[in-house]
Scaffold this motif. Sequence first.
Motif, PDB file in Angstrom:
ATOM      1  N   GLU A 126      -7.125   3.396  10.044  1.00  0.00           N
ATOM      2  CA  GLU A 126      -8.163   2.717   9.268  1.00  0.00           C
ATOM      3  C   GLU A 126      -7.565   2.216   7.970  1.00  0.00           C
ATOM      4  OE1 GLU A 126     -12.700   3.588   7.575  1.00  0.00           O
ATOM      5  OE2 GLU A 126     -11.472   5.229   8.361  1.00  0.00           O
ATOM      6  N   ASN A 127      -7.911   0.982   7.600  1.00  0.00           N
ATOM      7  CA  ASN A 127      -7.435   0.424   6.343  1.00  0.00           C
ATOM      8  C   ASN A 127      -8.437  -0.616   5.860  1.00  0.00           C
ATOM      9  OD1 ASN A 127      -6.142  -0.675   4.161  1.00  0.00           O
ATOM     10  ND2 ASN A 127      -4.357  -1.430   5.266  1.00  0.00           N
ATOM     11  N   VAL A 163       0.883  -1.168   0.000  1.00  0.00           N
ATOM     12  CA  VAL A 163       0.000   0.000   0.000  1.00  0.00           C
ATOM     13  C   VAL A 163       0.923   1.221   0.000  1.00  0.00           C
ATOM     14  CG1 VAL A 163      -1.684   1.343   1.318  1.00  0.00           C
ATOM     15  CG2 VAL A 163      -1.912  -1.156   1.151  1.00  0.00           C
ATOM     16  N   ILE A 219      -1.592   3.416  11.801  1.00  0.00           N
ATOM     17  CA  ILE A 219      -2.684   3.215  10.846  1.00  0.00           C
ATOM     18  C   ILE A 219      -3.998   3.181  11.624  1.00  0.00           C
ATOM     19  CG2 ILE A 219      -3.695   1.689   9.116  1.00  0.00           C
ATOM     20  CD1 ILE A 219      -0.885   0.735   8.447  1.00  0.00           C
ATOM     21  N   LEU A 241      -8.858  -1.156   2.558  1.00  0.00           N
ATOM     22  CA  LEU A 241      -8.483  -1.374   1.165  1.00  0.00           C
ATOM     23  C   LEU A 241      -8.479  -2.867   0.836  1.00  0.00           C
ATOM     24  CD1 LEU A 241      -5.454   1.088   1.115  1.00  0.00           C
ATOM     25  CD2 LEU A 241      -7.754   1.546   0.219  1.00  0.00           C
ATOM     26  N   ASN A 269      -4.209  -7.492   6.562  1.00  0.00           N
ATOM     27  CA  ASN A 269      -3.420  -6.324   6.969  1.00  0.00           C
ATOM     28  C   ASN A 269      -3.451  -6.097   8.477  1.00  0.00           C
ATOM     29  OD1 ASN A 269      -6.077  -5.599   7.279  1.00  0.00           O
ATOM     30  ND2 ASN A 269      -6.020  -3.884   5.852  1.00  0.00           N
ATOM     31  N   THR A 325      -5.154  10.884   4.631  1.00  0.00           N
ATOM     32  CA  THR A 325      -6.475  10.259   4.625  1.00  0.00           C
ATOM     33  C   THR A 325      -6.959  10.095   3.194  1.00  0.00           C
ATOM     34  OG1 THR A 325      -7.651  12.378   4.792  1.00  0.00           O
ATOM     35  CG2 THR A 325      -7.078  11.265   6.854  1.00  0.00           C
ATOM     36  N   GLU A 364     -14.224   1.916   0.591  1.00  0.00           N
ATOM     37  CA  GLU A 364     -12.814   1.757   0.925  1.00  0.00           C
ATOM     38  C   GLU A 364     -12.248   3.069   1.453  1.00  0.00           C
ATOM     39  OE1 GLU A 364     -10.236  -0.044  -1.889  1.00  0.00           O
ATOM     40  OE2 GLU A 364     -11.650  -1.623  -2.414  1.00  0.00           O
ATOM     41  N   SER A 365     -11.548   2.996   2.567  1.00  0.00           N
ATOM     42  CA  SER A 365     -10.931   4.199   3.123  1.00  0.00           C
ATOM     43  C   SER A 365      -9.624   3.823   3.814  1.00  0.00           C
ATOM     44  CB  SER A 365     -11.876   4.890   4.112  1.00  0.00           C
ATOM     45  OG  SER A 365     -12.249   4.007   5.149  1.00  0.00           O
ATOM     46  N   PHE A 366      -8.800   4.854   4.018  1.00  0.00           N
ATOM     47  CA  PHE A 366      -7.474   4.641   4.590  1.00  0.00           C
ATOM     48  C   PHE A 366      -7.082   5.897   5.351  1.00  0.00           C
ATOM     49  CE2 PHE A 366      -2.821   4.859   4.337  1.00  0.00           C
ATOM     50  CZ  PHE A 366      -2.474   3.605   4.814  1.00  0.00           C
TER      51      PHE A 366
END
Length: 230
Positions: free
Chosen positions: A194-195, A47, A192, A197, A206, A127, A137-139
């Motif tokens: 939030e993940n 990522v 991290i 993906l 992950n 973000t 999907e968010s990161f």
Amino acid sequence: MKKPWIMAQTWRDLVFLHWPISPDALRPFVPEELEIDLFEGRAWVGVVPFIADHTRLRFSLPFPIVGTYRELNVRTYVTCNGRSGVYFFSLDADSLPAVKAASAGRFLPYRYARMKVVKKDRRYAFTSRLAKPVIGESFRMGFTPSAGMLEASELERWLTERYCLWTKPKTVLYRVDIDHVPWQLQKIHIEIAENSLAGFLPAGWNRQEPLAHFSALQKTRFYPPVKETI
């Protein structure tokens, strides 16, 4: 003989995050012509968030609209015809013109996302959230690079020194060669938050702490796509 490069771009404030994974988990999502590259029997998912800057075509100035944007890609590592490179599962960017141009004809799996990068002192906050909430999907992550360069290990070089990518729009496999100097990597402290993906991968892929590296600047050149003959 390789044709002249067609596009240049500078990558800034780039973070490599890598997780080991079973190659069997990736195989259904990688074109059959590509062999999943392994290091000591393990495949890897990367990522990579960064800022794309000074995007320009050969013999031109940077694009005024899409010259700078934020990007987040999810990738794995593959081989084909004796070359080792990258296969992208997704490439998200916060520039709609860049997404439309790069994904024309479904050449690359670009998606439009809302992104933000904030830097305070030495700490960054990144973000990303896809513009279509139905996908979900968010990161979100924070990171602080360490001072000084590190001497890359064999694994770190294997993960980062990749000089081509493959893509398969419709039924034809293409290779795009990339040129840049070897990576100057730094250690990095990450958090991290939030993940979500790559939801197609097995749950928990992950969960563990990833291998993480930072690079402040990398100037790159892209060459014309070449149809790959197997």
